[in-house]
Scaffold this active site. Structure first.
Site, PDB file in Angstrom:
ATOM      1  N   ALA A   1     -44.575  93.240  73.435  1.00  0.00           N
ATOM      2  CA  ALA A   1     -46.027  93.269  73.249  1.00  0.00           C
ATOM      3  C   ALA A   1     -46.665  94.303  74.167  1.00  0.00           C
ATOM      4  O   ALA A   1     -47.584  95.029  73.764  1.00  0.00           O
ATOM      5  CB  ALA A   1     -46.620  91.879  73.513  1.00  0.00           C
ATOM      6  N   TYR A   2     -46.184  94.395  75.400  1.00  0.00           N
ATOM      7  CA  TYR A   2     -46.721  95.368  76.356  1.00  0.00           C
ATOM      8  C   TYR A   2     -46.391  96.792  75.908  1.00  0.00           C
ATOM      9  O   TYR A   2     -47.253  97.686  75.973  1.00  0.00           O
ATOM     10  CB  TYR A   2     -46.136  95.090  77.738  1.00  0.00           C
ATOM     11  CG  TYR A   2     -46.697  95.976  78.839  1.00  0.00           C
ATOM     12  CD1 TYR A   2     -47.963  95.749  79.360  1.00  0.00           C
ATOM     13  CD2 TYR A   2     -45.943  97.030  79.361  1.00  0.00           C
ATOM     14  CE1 TYR A   2     -48.471  96.547  80.378  1.00  0.00           C
ATOM     15  CE2 TYR A   2     -46.447  97.835  80.377  1.00  0.00           C
ATOM     16  CZ  TYR A   2     -47.705  97.591  80.875  1.00  0.00           C
ATOM     17  OH  TYR A   2     -48.205  98.381  81.874  1.00  0.00           O
ATOM     18  N   VAL A   3     -45.164  97.001  75.436  1.00  0.00           N
ATOM     19  CA  VAL A   3     -44.779  98.321  74.935  1.00  0.00           C
ATOM     20  C   VAL A   3     -45.678  98.721  73.764  1.00  0.00           C
ATOM     21  O   VAL A   3     -46.179  99.850  73.697  1.00  0.00           O
ATOM     22  CB  VAL A   3     -43.291  98.326  74.527  1.00  0.00           C
ATOM     23  CG1 VAL A   3     -42.916  99.641  73.839  1.00  0.00           C
ATOM     24  CG2 VAL A   3     -42.397  98.110  75.751  1.00  0.00           C
TER      25      VAL A   3
END
Length: 252
Positions: free
Chosen positions: A155-157
């Site tokens: 999700a962060y990527v």
């Protein structure tokens, strides 16, 4: 230190700690009037007191970047206190480390996308109209995770890839108004959150810097200086860029 930001009013998000706090102190020392935004008002007030004690100009606008109204109010604070807004460092971010997709909770996904993507969107939405009459410069904080899979949560990527997309599209749309918009590709930085994670899992530090040319973490001030340069007139012909501050991680 030269006052490369003299005469500018700059809004900084995520300003209560880490890179944002370093930027608050550094930008003020370089002559800018700064408006500090983060959720923790007490921490913002502490930093603001330091800046005022050193002769700097600062206002606090506590709030969450996922709240469009709170961001609008922070921009309004800049206008009412200092007469306008010339620059912004949209630095607020949040994410998980190494969580597999099927193990990532819906709440963590929503928070990651909310802070990083919606937060950047909210900032641009309210900052850019104020800058359209006289120009300005915006720096958004992305990450090496915005360029490749780093071991951070998916999700962060995805969120940091989206920040780069917003940066490039907005730069193209608002160049006609004399507004420059760039992003920083930030590597692992020795912030309070990272330090906490390393204390919980010491091997994290070695793994985080393993693929870098410079095998160490950045200090928050090193990222803040790069943002200050991009906002300043010294970077007047740079827009739509993704500038690495990552110890060479994205070069190899």
């Amino acid at each position: 230190m030269t006052e490369a930001l003299a005469g500018k009013t700059i809004m900084i998000t995520g300003a209560s700690s880490g890179i944002g706090a370093a930027a608050a102190r550094s930008f003020a020392a370089e002559g800018a009037a700064v408006v500090l935004m983060a959720r923790r008002k007490d921490k913002l007030e502490e930093i603001a007191a330091e800046i005022r004690a050193a002769g700097g100009r600062v206002e606090v606008a506590a709030g969450d970047v996922t709240d469009s109204d709170a961001v609008e109010q922070a921009v309004a604070t800049a206008v009412s206190a200092f007469g306008g807004l010339n620059g912004a460092f949209n630095n607020a971010g949040w994410g998980t480390i190494g969580t597999l997709v099927h193990e990532t909770s819906d709440d963590d996904f929503e928070r990651t996308m909310g802070v990083n993507v919606r937060g950047t969107w909210n900032c641009l939405k309210h900052q850019l109209p104020v800058m359209m009459e006289s120009g300005g410069s915006v720096v958004n904080t992305s990450s090496t995770a915005g360029e490749f899979a780093t071991g951070a949560g998916a999700a962060y990527v995805a969120a940091k890839h989206a920040v780069l997309g917003l940066t490039r599209a907005a730069a193209a749309e608002y160049g006609q108004y004399g507004i420059r918009i760039n992003a920083l590709i930030v590597g692992t930085t020795r912030t309070e959150l990272i330090e906490e994670a390393i204390r919980a899992f010491p091997p994290l530090e070695q793994g985080a810097v393993a693929r870098q040319i410079q095998p160490r973490m950045a200090e928050p001030i090193e990222v803040a200086r790069a943002a200050a340069w991009l906002i300043s007139d010294q970077a007047s012909f740079i827009t739509g860029g993704a500038i690495p501050v990552d110890g060479g991680a994205s070069a190899i």
